[in-house]
Scaffold this motif. Sequence first.
Motif, PDB file in Angstrom:
ATOM      1  N   GLU A  59       0.822  -1.213   0.000  1.00 15.66           N
ATOM      2  CA  GLU A  59       0.000   0.000   0.000  1.00 15.66           C
ATOM      3  C   GLU A  59       0.849   1.252   0.000  1.00 15.66           C
ATOM      4  OE1 GLU A  59       0.502  -1.789   2.627  1.00 15.66           O
ATOM      5  OE2 GLU A  59       0.153  -0.762   4.530  1.00 15.66           O
ATOM      6  N   TRP A  60       2.108   1.164   0.454  1.00 17.01           N
ATOM      7  CA  TRP A  60       2.964   2.342   0.485  1.00 17.01           C
ATOM      8  C   TRP A  60       3.605   2.604  -0.869  1.00 17.01           C
ATOM      9  CZ3 TRP A  60       1.415   4.803   4.447  1.00 17.01           C
ATOM     10  CH2 TRP A  60       1.027   4.114   5.599  1.00 17.01           C
ATOM     11  N   GLN A  61       3.353   1.744  -1.836  1.00 18.33           N
ATOM     12  CA  GLN A  61       3.927   1.966  -3.174  1.00 18.33           C
ATOM     13  C   GLN A  61       3.029   2.800  -4.068  1.00 18.33           C
ATOM     14  OE1 GLN A  61       5.608  -1.129  -5.454  1.00 18.33           O
ATOM     15  NE2 GLN A  61       6.543  -2.161  -3.708  1.00 18.33           N
ATOM     16  N   CYS A  62       1.754   3.004  -3.673  1.00 20.80           N
ATOM     17  CA  CYS A  62       0.934   3.862  -4.522  1.00 20.80           C
ATOM     18  C   CYS A  62       0.815   5.235  -3.863  1.00 20.80           C
ATOM     19  CB  CYS A  62      -0.439   3.235  -4.762  1.00 20.80           C
ATOM     20  SG  CYS A  62      -1.402   2.987  -3.292  1.00 20.80           S
ATOM     21  N   ALA A  63       0.268   6.177  -4.617  1.00 23.79           N
ATOM     22  CA  ALA A  63       0.230   7.553  -4.135  1.00 23.79           C
ATOM     23  C   ALA A  63      -0.668   7.661  -2.915  1.00 23.79           C
ATOM     24  CB  ALA A  63      -0.286   8.459  -5.245  1.00 23.79           C
ATOM     25  N   SER A  64      -0.530   8.758  -2.172  1.00 23.97           N
ATOM     26  CA  SER A  64      -1.409   9.045  -1.037  1.00 23.97           C
ATOM     27  C   SER A  64      -2.241  10.273  -1.374  1.00 23.97           C
ATOM     28  CB  SER A  64      -0.604   9.362   0.232  1.00 23.97           C
ATOM     29  OG  SER A  64       0.188   8.306   0.606  1.00 23.97           O
ATOM     30  N   PRO A  65      -3.524  10.203  -1.432  1.00 24.83           N
ATOM     31  CA  PRO A  65      -4.357   9.001  -1.431  1.00 24.83           C
ATOM     32  C   PRO A  65      -4.233   8.239  -2.741  1.00 24.83           C
ATOM     33  CG  PRO A  65      -5.701  10.954  -1.751  1.00 24.83           C
ATOM     34  CD  PRO A  65      -4.320  11.433  -1.496  1.00 24.83           C
ATOM     35  N   PRO A  66      -4.534   6.956  -2.727  1.00 29.25           N
ATOM     36  CA  PRO A  66      -4.334   6.136  -3.918  1.00 29.25           C
ATOM     37  C   PRO A  66      -5.251   6.583  -5.053  1.00 29.25           C
ATOM     38  CG  PRO A  66      -4.811   4.780  -1.995  1.00 29.25           C
ATOM     39  CD  PRO A  66      -5.097   6.178  -1.615  1.00 29.25           C
ATOM     40  N   PRO A  67      -4.819   6.392  -6.281  1.00 30.03           N
ATOM     41  CA  PRO A  67      -5.716   6.682  -7.399  1.00 30.03           C
ATOM     42  C   PRO A  67      -6.844   5.656  -7.440  1.00 30.03           C
ATOM     43  CG  PRO A  67      -3.713   5.689  -8.189  1.00 30.03           C
ATOM     44  CD  PRO A  67      -3.523   5.905  -6.732  1.00 30.03           C
ATOM     45  N   TYR A  68      -7.839   5.947  -8.245  1.00 27.95           N
ATOM     46  CA  TYR A  68      -9.028   5.106  -8.331  1.00 27.95           C
ATOM     47  C   TYR A  68      -8.679   3.641  -8.575  1.00 27.95           C
ATOM     48  CZ  TYR A  68     -13.052   2.986 -10.564  1.00 27.95           C
ATOM     49  OH  TYR A  68     -14.042   2.130 -10.918  1.00 27.95           O
ATOM     50  N   TYR A  69      -7.699   3.420  -9.441  1.00 30.34           N
ATOM     51  CA  TYR A  69      -7.383   2.039  -9.824  1.00 30.34           C
ATOM     52  C   TYR A  69      -6.209   1.479  -9.025  1.00 30.34           C
ATOM     53  CZ  TYR A  69      -4.641   5.262 -12.556  1.00 30.34           C
ATOM     54  OH  TYR A  69      -3.858   6.310 -12.910  1.00 30.34           O
ATOM     55  N   ASN A  70      -5.835   2.158  -7.947  1.00 33.05           N
ATOM     56  CA  ASN A  70      -4.761   1.725  -7.045  1.00 33.05           C
ATOM     57  C   ASN A  70      -3.380   1.722  -7.680  1.00 33.05           C
ATOM     58  OD1 ASN A  70      -6.747   1.355  -5.210  1.00 33.05           O
ATOM     59  ND2 ASN A  70      -6.747  -0.872  -5.294  1.00 33.05           N
ATOM     60  N   PHE A  71      -3.164   0.836  -8.627  1.00 34.06           N
ATOM     61  CA  PHE A  71      -1.843   0.739  -9.241  1.00 34.06           C
ATOM     62  C   PHE A  71      -1.998   0.780 -10.749  1.00 34.06           C
ATOM     63  CE2 PHE A  71      -1.663  -1.577  -5.265  1.00 34.06           C
ATOM     64  CZ  PHE A  71      -0.549  -1.032  -4.653  1.00 34.06           C
ATOM     65  N   LYS A  72      -1.247   1.666 -11.366  1.00 34.02           N
ATOM     66  CA  LYS A  72      -1.336   1.724 -12.827  1.00 34.02           C
ATOM     67  C   LYS A  72      -0.703   0.475 -13.429  1.00 34.02           C
ATOM     68  CE  LYS A  72      -1.674   5.162 -16.262  1.00 34.02           C
ATOM     69  NZ  LYS A  72      -1.852   6.599 -16.409  1.00 34.02           N
ATOM     70  N   THR A  73       0.443   0.140 -12.915  1.00 29.63           N
ATOM     71  CA  THR A  73       1.070  -1.119 -13.316  1.00 29.63           C
ATOM     72  C   THR A  73       1.136  -1.994 -12.073  1.00 29.63           C
ATOM     73  OG1 THR A  73       3.196  -0.143 -12.810  1.00 29.63           O
ATOM     74  CG2 THR A  73       2.492  -0.105 -15.106  1.00 29.63           C
ATOM     75  N   PRO A  74       1.048  -3.296 -12.245  1.00 31.82           N
ATOM     76  CA  PRO A  74       1.092  -4.152 -11.061  1.00 31.82           C
ATOM     77  C   PRO A  74       2.362  -3.860 -10.265  1.00 31.82           C
ATOM     78  CG  PRO A  74       0.569  -5.432 -13.003  1.00 31.82           C
ATOM     79  CD  PRO A  74       0.928  -4.066 -13.480  1.00 31.82           C
ATOM     80  N   PRO A  75       2.222  -3.666  -8.960  1.00 33.39           N
ATOM     81  CA  PRO A  75       3.390  -3.284  -8.176  1.00 33.39           C
ATOM     82  C   PRO A  75       4.373  -4.434  -8.040  1.00 33.39           C
ATOM     83  CG  PRO A  75       1.550  -3.732  -6.747  1.00 33.39           C
ATOM     84  CD  PRO A  75       1.036  -3.841  -8.145  1.00 33.39           C
ATOM     85  N   ARG A  76       5.600  -4.035  -7.752  1.00 31.20           N
ATOM     86  CA  ARG A  76       6.623  -5.039  -7.552  1.00 31.20           C
ATOM     87  C   ARG A  76       6.436  -5.647  -6.169  1.00 31.20           C
ATOM     88  NH1 ARG A  76      11.348  -4.103 -10.427  1.00 31.20           N
ATOM     89  NH2 ARG A  76      12.938  -5.673 -10.004  1.00 31.20           N
ATOM     90  N   VAL A  77       6.389  -6.955  -6.110  1.00 34.37           N
ATOM     91  CA  VAL A  77       6.166  -7.607  -4.828  1.00 34.37           C
ATOM     92  C   VAL A  77       7.487  -7.760  -4.096  1.00 34.37           C
ATOM     93  CG1 VAL A  77       5.361  -9.685  -3.696  1.00 34.37           C
ATOM     94  CG2 VAL A  77       4.154  -8.800  -5.677  1.00 34.37           C
ATOM     95  N   ASN A  78       7.566  -7.132  -2.901  1.00 34.99           N
ATOM     96  CA  ASN A  78       8.782  -7.199  -2.097  1.00 34.99           C
ATOM     97  C   ASN A  78       8.548  -8.121  -0.917  1.00 34.99           C
ATOM     98  OD1 ASN A  78       9.444  -4.852  -3.661  1.00 34.99           O
ATOM     99  ND2 ASN A  78       8.209  -3.719  -2.174  1.00 34.99           N
ATOM    100  N   GLU A  79       9.608  -8.326  -0.163  1.00 36.33           N
ATOM    101  CA  GLU A  79       9.441  -8.898   1.168  1.00 36.33           C
ATOM    102  C   GLU A  79       8.686  -7.852   1.985  1.00 36.33           C
ATOM    103  OE1 GLU A  79      10.384 -11.724   2.532  1.00 36.33           O
ATOM    104  OE2 GLU A  79      11.301 -12.566   0.737  1.00 36.33           O
ATOM    105  N   PRO A  80       7.584  -8.238   2.652  1.00 34.37           N
ATOM    106  CA  PRO A  80       6.768  -7.197   3.301  1.00 34.37           C
ATOM    107  C   PRO A  80       7.462  -6.513   4.467  1.00 34.37           C
ATOM    108  CG  PRO A  80       5.943  -9.385   3.827  1.00 34.37           C
ATOM    109  CD  PRO A  80       7.002  -9.567   2.792  1.00 34.37           C
ATOM    110  N   TYR A  81       8.483  -7.159   5.063  1.00 35.91           N
ATOM    111  CA  TYR A  81       9.105  -6.545   6.248  1.00 35.91           C
ATOM    112  C   TYR A  81      10.613  -6.358   6.064  1.00 35.91           C
ATOM    113  CZ  TYR A  81       4.560  -7.610   8.048  1.00 35.91           C
ATOM    114  OH  TYR A  81       3.204  -7.666   8.210  1.00 35.91           O
ATOM    115  N   ASP A  82      11.033  -6.192   4.822  1.00 28.45           N
ATOM    116  CA  ASP A  82      12.458  -5.948   4.579  1.00 28.45           C
ATOM    117  C   ASP A  82      12.645  -4.455   4.344  1.00 28.45           C
ATOM    118  OD1 ASP A  82      15.059  -5.920   3.926  1.00 28.45           O
ATOM    119  OD2 ASP A  82      14.813  -6.841   1.942  1.00 28.45           O
ATOM    120  N   TYR A  83      13.307  -3.780   5.302  1.00 28.14           N
ATOM    121  CA  TYR A  83      13.401  -2.321   5.218  1.00 28.14           C
ATOM    122  C   TYR A  83      14.726  -1.833   4.651  1.00 28.14           C
ATOM    123  CZ  TYR A  83       9.252  -2.722   7.999  1.00 28.14           C
ATOM    124  OH  TYR A  83       8.003  -3.068   8.427  1.00 28.14           O
ATOM    125  N   THR A  84      15.602  -2.740   4.306  1.00 27.55           N
ATOM    126  CA  THR A  84      16.918  -2.293   3.839  1.00 27.55           C
ATOM    127  C   THR A  84      16.853  -1.456   2.566  1.00 27.55           C
ATOM    128  OG1 THR A  84      17.142  -4.560   3.051  1.00 27.55           O
ATOM    129  CG2 THR A  84      18.473  -3.931   4.959  1.00 27.55           C
TER     130      THR A  84
END
Lengths: 569, 377
Positions: A510-535
């Motif tokens: 959810e932090w990869q799209c704009a704040s507030p998110p656009p209507y369609y959430n993601f223009k391109t499918p977001p890149r899937v990361n490790e959800p808790y990897d902050y490096t």
Amino acid sequence: MSAVATSPSYSQPDSDNFLVNSRGFLSWALTLDHKRIGLMYLVGVMSAFGLAGILALVLRAELMTPTKMFLSNQQYNQVFTLHGAIMVFLFIIPSVPAALGNFLVPIMLGAKDVAFPRLNLCSFYLWVVGAIFFLTAMLATGLDTGWTFYTPYSTTTQGPVVAATLGVFVLGFSSIFTGLNFIVTINTMRPPGMSWFKMPLFLWATYATSIIQVLATPVLGITVLLLAAERVLHIGIFDPAYNGDPVTYQHFFWFYSHPAVYIMILPGMGIISELMSVHSHKSIFGYRFIAYSSIAIALFGFLVWGHHMFTAGMANVTTIIFSALTFSVSIPSAIKVFNWLATMYQGTVKLNTVMLYALSFIFLFTIGGLTGLWLGALSTDRMLHDTYFVVAHFHYVMVGGTLVGFLGGIFHWWPKMTGKMFNETWGKISCLIVFVGFNLTFLPQFVMGSRGMPRRYARYVEDFQELHQMSSVGAFVLGIGLFIALGVLLHSLFRGRKAPPNPWGGATLEWQCASPPPYYNFKTPPRVNEPYDYTPLHFRGDDKGWEYVHPTESDAPRVDEVESKPATN
Amino acid sequence: MSHDSAHDDAHGHGEHDHPPFLAHHFDDPEQQYDAGKFGMWMFLVTEVLFFSGMFCAYALYRSLHPEVWTFASQFLNENLGAFNTVVLLFSSLTMAWGVRCAQLNQRNGLVLCLTLTLACASIFLGVKAVEYTHKWDIGLLPAGSYVPQFIMANQHHEGISPWLIKLSIVPALCVVGFAGWYGWAVAQKRKQAAEIAGPLLITALAYFLGVGVGILFQNAEQAAHAKEKHGTEHVSHEATEEGSEHAEHAEQDSGSPGETGHGETSGELAEGETVGHGEVETVQLVSSPPLKPGATPLTKIDQPGGAGLFFSIYYCMTGVHALHILGGMVVLTWLLVRAVKGHFNEQYFGPVDYVGLYWHLVDLIWIYLFPLLYLIT
């Protein structure tokens, strides 16, 4: 936005923002957008909370003195029934799953919407219809059965039991449809690369909650239907005059309502898992344990309903079994608490508003959980049953746990939902006042309860007056704290700084799209990361927030291209 | 899983390479189909749990009062139950056949199968209406309104029940309405409208077919009963004496405290009871199995708190099931309209499939209800 425009996920035009991309009342009332439905739920459940909260203050005010102030006994019964029923059916059960869950589940999955958007809207309107039905029924003539509708009182009292139970029936379907939608969404719409164990823990908690909603709520549905039939047709199933058994009603009711306790707390736990990790800036400790413990709580939750009925006249063996099973639920709950604490260890803990709420949750929930052990133990429950000890216990879990977690979640995702940053100083003050007020309200109730003050009484012996007054003052302090929290949020809408896409440095989608998110959430499918990897996250200042810099840009192919899509097998 | 990159930027409807039936938030038809099917299975799980409450109540009270169940179930007509079971099983076949037709893009076959399924549902409800109204007439009602049967034993109901006529008003209006619509559609040469109105007319008529069959079976059963009673008067008289001896024996066993307790309970239980309940002989005429020594006397079973409770559970279970049939008919009608309009094809048959699953579950619940309620003795 221009500064981060190089990153493809951030390049969404601000005018597509879901709040303003279409205008007019109907564009909200008939929307199929999960984000708008989530926001409408948020407004709805918070209104219900405000109403029931005011009723709680009325009760506490009445209890300032041992004798009558302004409520008769009958009115007192009606007010606590309203307070309990509204809080449970209109606020706590739909709060996190329907409001935050609707907003977050699809975005965290990188999807455009939930699996069944129409069902989602239908679920919202069922909630509205159920709420109207429920409130008008109860306000018009005054229901005084308590939120549990225990027979035989509920089958003999003059109150509008049938209308209220039908309201509960409709609300139940709202809850079922929400849960069903989330289960299907999480099962079939995970993006390529997001395996079950790469899901954010909030989704695990939501999934576990949804399982309970789908499995338990229908039983509530048939129970209240049978209760209505009992009143209208005198079917006798719960009526001893016809050889029926009122305790059967309690079994049916708690078969739903005990799991419902986990509908209330599990999503709160999911929120805390996210908050702890993000605001400690450290990978969650024991990911799999937290994930499995959510499912374990959901399953164990179905086996312990009898502990609400230790004094209802069950067989001794039955009570012992239920007691032992009750203790088993404390194991997964404790696993969660230890893992959250271990997550903070050696992390970069920021004591901001969100983290303070999360810490309050852990503190209060732990007290709530541990006092539950006294109630789960047969010998002590005989004494504490139906005293203020029970009231204090479940308020520590429901308010100290769910409500505080919910507030923490709202503060955490507020910038994402509205695109505005709130005032940190006042946010922290609100949390402090809520924390102090809450403990002042409910700690004395443990003492009262253990000394024998029964619950649901408008009058009491004078010995308890001091403790009752402490509790009442605390309730008003709590009210002020919540009011300030509301003020902080509303203020941010008008005066708040614009929020960057990722103000806290979260790694979930959810932090990869704009704040507030656009209507369609993601223009391109977001890149899937490790959800808790902050490096890979780098702080770019308050205005731009955190930015994701792919550390292994050259190390293609990444997981998402290699792994086949898990959702469709 | 092949992944179509053309979808990546498609967030609205009407994009190229975007079939009209595909909702915008799904990647491909397969994902949409899977989501729908999984959702329907989840819904069926909630349905099972919804009924589970009543099955629990059933198990509980049957285990507590087995004698009540054997006594009360004799008032249910197994022939009607069996007929309805066959009707529902056949409707499951037509439903499954309909799914196949949809998958093979056989539009007419699908319309025919849906029509047959709807008609079967309607027949089922017609038979159920006869069963219900007959019971209402002779006081076999939920506990609160139950009339002990020894009072009713000598009362005969001739002709068609007024309740049945009231229940049939809506189907009758449907017949008139659909017939009018069908006639209009044929006259105006509106093929699609006629294709919808025709099956609906058949469905409405099928209700009356069900009612007819129901009355036929009901009368046959009553005639058989009367004949049996008449022909074996001698034997039954002996059996009665024997039974009454046993009953007396049982009462003596329990002694006088039992008798006073018995008087108390029946006083509480039988509201509006005008005739006393001393005539053991009359009761024996109603009950076919002779009493075993030590068994609960029939005067206690044939009470709101006994058989009345059975009928409470009977009405709750079969009533909620009938509501599910009605709900199923609504969605089947929706499918019929869409089928006539030609919405379904090899690629898009999801809704037919999902409704089929629902329909099979409703049938399955009946498969459990039939033996549990009708086939106890």
